[in-house]
Design an enzyme around this catalytic site. Structure first.
Site, PDB file in Angstrom:
ATOM      1  N   TYR A  98       0.793  -1.232   0.000  1.00  0.00           N
ATOM      2  CA  TYR A  98       0.000   0.000   0.000  1.00  0.00           C
ATOM      3  C   TYR A  98       0.830   1.291   0.000  1.00  0.00           C
ATOM      4  O   TYR A  98       0.442   2.265  -0.654  1.00  0.00           O
ATOM      5  CB  TYR A  98      -0.991  -0.009   1.163  1.00  0.00           C
ATOM      6  CG  TYR A  98      -2.237  -0.813   0.868  1.00  0.00           C
ATOM      7  CD1 TYR A  98      -3.365  -0.204   0.342  1.00  0.00           C
ATOM      8  CD2 TYR A  98      -2.277  -2.184   1.098  1.00  0.00           C
ATOM      9  CE1 TYR A  98      -4.509  -0.933   0.045  1.00  0.00           C
ATOM     10  CE2 TYR A  98      -3.406  -2.926   0.812  1.00  0.00           C
ATOM     11  CZ  TYR A  98      -4.516  -2.305   0.282  1.00  0.00           C
ATOM     12  OH  TYR A  98      -5.639  -3.041  -0.009  1.00  0.00           O
ATOM     13  N   GLU A 140      -9.248  -7.236   4.087  1.00  0.00           N
ATOM     14  CA  GLU A 140      -8.443  -8.290   3.458  1.00  0.00           C
ATOM     15  C   GLU A 140      -7.847  -9.237   4.499  1.00  0.00           C
ATOM     16  O   GLU A 140      -7.774 -10.452   4.261  1.00  0.00           O
ATOM     17  CB  GLU A 140      -7.355  -7.646   2.594  1.00  0.00           C
ATOM     18  CG  GLU A 140      -7.918  -7.001   1.333  1.00  0.00           C
ATOM     19  CD  GLU A 140      -7.049  -5.917   0.757  1.00  0.00           C
ATOM     20  OE1 GLU A 140      -5.832  -5.879   1.081  1.00  0.00           O
ATOM     21  OE2 GLU A 140      -7.576  -5.082  -0.010  1.00  0.00           O
TER      22      GLU A 140
END
Length: 413
Positions: A98, A140
């Site tokens: 990320y 997730e």
């Protein structure tokens, strides 16, 4: 829910909406250019969505715009967050990835907007990005944990061997996959897909997702793949390789089943399964499940193909529905050929329409599941909405980023 972003950030993000409307696609294209300078990050993505069509940058531009427009009403984005999280799991995206996306996005905003990208704007978008990233990372993590702890489940990439290959039409073949370790497989939800990791000579690491086309079981998965384009083109590299080289004994690497498009097995309400072309793959999983587990459930399976040469799994669908008055099968051929016999090979010439669906199926009760190419889905999803079918009873899967698929009222859903 209360908005966790500061009021100043919300105001700034909303003020950038006109800039995103004008420059959003340029920003996302630049973001991917920055991101793909790192080969390890580039290999996380399906490169066929970043070629001439630019479908992934378009999809991301729409998603970013929807996020900005709804920054003060984030609850409407829950569905989009779930879809993204499921896709990330299929591609084995991890929290460590990320920060690279954050750097690329904020850098792209600066590159495209120049002096207009003030420190305040960049700081606001940084806060907004990391809020959304933390939502995705949390979701997730939950999905990864569930997949690893269920019977037959796993995380990451697992080796599967091709047990058999069956041609289904001139352009489509099915591949039965069993785990190399001989252990059971996770029972998927009918409609879900598998992520695959390929390392092909001359092409490097490539990732693709393919819908599972069989009912859930403990032993194997079936994927049914259309040969796309030409072998040297991004969209055709993997599908052509599978058709030309995957044989009995070929080993493929797969992530566990994922996806938010799946049959509601807890309900006995009528269902209408609608597919176009190779979009039949998740529908076959649903149809096999219904006919074996709940054959009393009122079901319509409506399929559209160009003609009989490319109509895959026709005999299988007929065998599944034969003798069951609760399951109705109807087939459209857009361009039937001389050897295609109406009443035997297909039921009607032309295209499936929303008007036909609402006239021939129980519109007041049924849930509509749709899968197929972009023009097919765009016409039917939006057409059903215009006919008054509530959005919650229209569920769909699109092979690739669903850019510009849904008309404006549904974009942020």
């Amino acid at each position: 829910m209360p908005n966790p972003l500061s009021s100043a950030t919300v105001a700034i993000i909303k003020a950038t909406v006109p800039a995103l409307e004008a420059h959003g696609l340029t920003i996302t294209k630049r973001m991917y250019e920055r991101l793909f300078q790192d080969a390890a990050i580039r290999d996380l993505f399906n490169q066929s969505h970043h070629g001439e069509t630019g479908s992934q940058p378009k999809a991301l531009a729409l998603a970013v715009l929807a996020y900005a427009r709804n920054i003060d009403n984030l609850g409407v984005l829950a569905g989009a967050v779930e879809r993204i999280a499921q896709k990330h799991v299929a591609l084995s995206i991890l929290p460590a990835h990320y920060p690279s996306v954050a750097d690329a996005l904020l850098g792209a905003i600066g590159d495209v907007l120049g002096e207009a990208a003030t420190p305040e704007i960049c700081a606001a978008w940084g806060e907004a990005y990391w809020f959304l990233a933390e939502l995705l990372i949390g979701r997730e993590a939950t999905i990864y944990r569930d997949l690893a702890t269920k019977p037959g489940g796993w995380n990451g990439w697992r080796d599967f061997v091709v047990e058999s290959v069956a041609p289904e039409s001139e352009t489509i073949s099915s591949f039965i996959l069993t785990p190399v370790d001989g252990a059971p497989v996770l029972r998927h939800r009918p409609g879900q897909y598998l992520g695959f990791l390929f390392n092909l000579p001359g092409h490097g690491v490539l990732k693709r997702t393919y819908s599972i086309s069989c009912a859930p079981n403990d032993r194997a998965y079936r994927i049914t793949v259309k040969r796309e384009g030409r072998a040297h083109e991004p969209a055709g590299i993997v599908s052509n390789w599978l058709h030309d080289h995957a044989r009995y004994g070929t080993v493929l690497r797969a992530a566990p089943p994922a996806g938010d498009f799946f049959l509601d097995q807890a309900s006995n309400a009528p269902v209408v399964l609608v597919s176009g072309g190779v979009g039949l793959t998740p529908m076959m999983s649903m149809l096999e499940t219904i006919t074996s587990a709940t054959p009393e459930r009122p079901t319509w399976y409506v399929h559209g193909a160009l003609n009989g040469r490319v109509h895959a799994m026709r005999d299988h669908a007929k065998a599944l529905t034969a003798g069951n008055e609760n399951v109705r099968l109807h087939t459209f051929y857009a361009e039937p050929e001389a050897q295609d016999r109406q009443g035997e090979h297909y039921d009607a010439a032309g295209l499936i329409s929303a008007d036909w669906l609402v006239a021939q199926t129980p519109r007041e009760e049924a849930t509509y599941y749709l899968c197929g190419p972009k023009p097919f889905l765009s016409a039917l999803v939006n057409g059903l909405q215009r006919q008054g079918i509530p959005a919650e009873r229209i569920r769909f899967e699109f092979f690739g980023p669903a850019d510009e698929l849904i008309e404006e009222p549904r974009q942020a859903a």
